[in-house]
Design an enzyme around this catalytic site. Structure first.
Site, mmCIF file in Angstrom:
data_model
loop_
_atom_site.group_PDB
_atom_site.id
_atom_site.type_symbol
_atom_site.label_atom_id
_atom_site.label_comp_id
_atom_site.label_asym_id
_atom_site.label_seq_id
_atom_site.Cartn_x
_atom_site.Cartn_y
_atom_site.Cartn_z
ATOM 1 N N CYS A 84 0.850 -1.171 0.088
ATOM 2 C CA CYS A 84 0.103 0.032 0.190
ATOM 3 C C CYS A 84 0.963 1.251 0.101
ATOM 4 O O CYS A 84 0.359 2.376 -0.071
ATOM 5 C CB CYS A 84 -0.647 0.085 1.324
ATOM 6 S SG CYS A 84 -0.108 -0.050 2.685
ATOM 7 N N LYS A 85 2.183 1.165 0.009
ATOM 8 C CA LYS A 85 2.871 2.224 0.143
ATOM 9 C C LYS A 85 2.933 3.281 -0.973
ATOM 10 O O LYS A 85 3.014 2.721 -2.065
ATOM 11 C CB LYS A 85 4.618 1.899 0.246
ATOM 12 C CG LYS A 85 4.761 1.035 1.660
ATOM 13 C CD LYS A 85 5.315 2.087 2.811
ATOM 14 C CE LYS A 85 5.820 1.178 3.742
ATOM 15 N NZ LYS A 85 6.073 2.193 4.977
ATOM 16 N N GLY A 138 10.119 12.291 7.038
ATOM 17 C CA GLY A 138 10.830 11.503 6.083
ATOM 18 C C GLY A 138 11.484 10.338 6.534
ATOM 19 O O GLY A 138 11.880 9.463 5.644
ATOM 20 N N GLY A 149 -6.490 3.138 20.962
ATOM 21 C CA GLY A 149 -6.380 3.217 19.650
ATOM 22 C C GLY A 149 -7.731 3.688 18.921
ATOM 23 O O GLY A 149 -8.228 4.674 19.492
ATOM 24 N N THR A 203 -11.048 2.617 16.093
ATOM 25 C CA THR A 203 -11.580 1.939 15.359
ATOM 26 C C THR A 203 -12.615 2.301 14.369
ATOM 27 O O THR A 203 -13.492 2.729 14.794
ATOM 28 C CB THR A 203 -12.167 0.454 16.048
ATOM 29 O OG1 THR A 203 -11.320 -0.058 16.825
ATOM 30 C CG2 THR A 203 -12.710 -0.433 15.143
ATOM 31 N N ASP A 250 14.507 -1.084 8.521
ATOM 32 C CA ASP A 250 13.726 -2.217 8.286
ATOM 33 C C ASP A 250 13.179 -2.485 6.818
ATOM 34 O O ASP A 250 13.077 -1.338 6.254
ATOM 35 C CB ASP A 250 12.601 -2.565 9.412
ATOM 36 C CG ASP A 250 11.513 -1.354 9.288
ATOM 37 O OD1 ASP A 250 11.791 -0.262 8.693
ATOM 38 O OD2 ASP A 250 10.313 -1.839 9.517
#
Length: 392
Positions: free
Chosen positions: A31-32, A67, A162, A164, A265
């Site tokens: 999805c990047k 960035g 979080g 949802t 990563d």
């Protein structure tokens, strides 16, 4: 973490044809937004970012921001820094519990790439597809949440909140936050000529999960069945799933032990994209040259059979929750690779020396004919655990 039985939808009173991956049109970190587009989008944020005297600030308290995958922000008190990252992905495997674990590992990975081994808090970001039936939602989403929670607990942290929301696609992600002293993280900008590049997970996850879905699509399976068997695909898929769910925490700790100079990563931009991004951040005039590509068994052959569809041999194939790419002193790298395999860290950890750091202009490249290291599946030697909550 032990290998799990294959997810069986019928064990959860779902239709046998249920596939979590059908609730998104893109897979994992595929999805990047492309790197060049992303940099342009971030320009307006960077214009007024960190107006302080960077040389003075860097000498006192390291700082990272726009960035980069992780921000490092000096706090007002106590000589501490806030280290924080956020990430989300789309379903890449059909086992909801494992997908939750993978999503959590993917969020934490950016902290681990900084050499941070302790996470103080996590938030979970969840998009519930409005295309799920009520039954599917009520059976599947709790498994995802449990997987995320279990991975967080394995990492020594907890999920305290979080957001949802309803969404056309299933979205899984979160925020990882920790407060560190300067000696608890490793800035990703100190590679020197003579260092070597080490990778801690094999490439090819995107290929493995894609061809696993092709088992149900005859016209696609027919393109590759001469170079790979159904058993090969199943093993590669299981291995990919276990690798994606495995935390990079051990590698992060060993970065300190063996004096790592920089790391990142490997996720949505592929091995070359992330190597290029890391090279740009270096203080010294260096370049990275990649000679070896460790790849899940048989996935290189599949990729070649598909032409340039995946970009695996060119380093552009996305990975989800991939390994760390670490710049290590040459004399330390072999010891790092040996130590990470120690049984005291559990099963499945591997590392390979894949390239060198040389004097250059802050670029990265893969040589014309890189050596492909076929990484055999390890899952055959591990125990199999059932999915939590399944009915027999």
């Amino acid at each position: 973490m032990s290998v799990r039985e294959s997810f069986n939808p019928e064990s959860y009173e779902l239709d046998k044809s249920f596939r979590l991956t059908r609730f998104a049109e893109l897979k994992g970190t595929g999805c990047k937004v492309p790197q060049d587009v992303l940099q342009k989008l971030l320009e307006s944020l960077q214009e007024n970012h960190f107006q302080e005297d960077e040389q003075f600030l860097g000498a006192v308290m390291p700082r990272l921001g726009i960035g980069m995958d992780t921000c490092v922000i000096p706090l007002r008190h106590g000589g501490l820094s806030l280290v924080q990252t956020t990430d989300y992905i789309y379903p890449i495997v059909d086992d909801p519990y494992m997908m939750g674990r993978i999503a959590c590992a993917n969020v934490l990975s950016d902290l681990y790439a900084m050499g941070v081994t302790e996470c103080d808090n996590m938030l979970m970001l969840l998009g519930v597809s409005n295309k799920l039936t009520d039954r599917e939602r009520d059976k599947v989403m709790p498994l995802i949440i449990q997987g995320f929670k279990d991975a967080a607990e394995e990492a020594g942290t907890s999920v305290t909140g979080g957001q949802t929301v309803l969404n056309p696609w299933v979205v899984l992600g979160g925020v990882a936050t920790t407060v560190c002293q300067p000696n608890e993280f490793i800035m990703p900008d100190n590679a020197v000529p003579g260092d070597v590049l080490v990778l801690t997970k094999p490439l090819g996850t995107q290929v493995a999960v894609a061809v696993h879905q092709w088992l149900d699509i005859p016209e696609k399976w027919n393109k590759i069945k001469l170079v790979v068997t159904q058993e090969d695909v199943e093993l590669a898929y299981q291995e990919a799933m276990m690798n994606m769910a495995r935390l990079n925490r051990t590698a992060a700790g060993l970065m300190h032990t063996f004096n790592a100079h920089a790391a990142t990563d490997i996720t949505g931009f592929g091995i070359l994209g992330h190597a290029q991004n890391l090279a740009k951040q270096q203080r010294n005039e260096v370049s990275f040259v990649i000679h070896n590509l460790p790849v899940l068994a048989k996935m290189a052959a599949v990729s070649k059979a598909c032409g340039n569809m995946f970009g695996l041999m060119h380093g552009s194939c996305p990975e989800t929750s991939g390994g760390l790419l670490i710049c290590l002193p040459r004399e330390q790298a072999a010891r790092f690779c040996a130590e990470i395999k120690s049984p005291k860290y559990g099963e499945g950890h591997q590392a390979w020396i894949i390239g060198i750091v040389e004097k250059g202009n802050r670029t990265a490249r893969i040589i014309d004919k890189p050596r492909i290291i076929e990484v055999a599946p390890q899952i055959a030697t591990q125990n199999v655990n059932p999915t939590p909550g399944a009915t027999s």
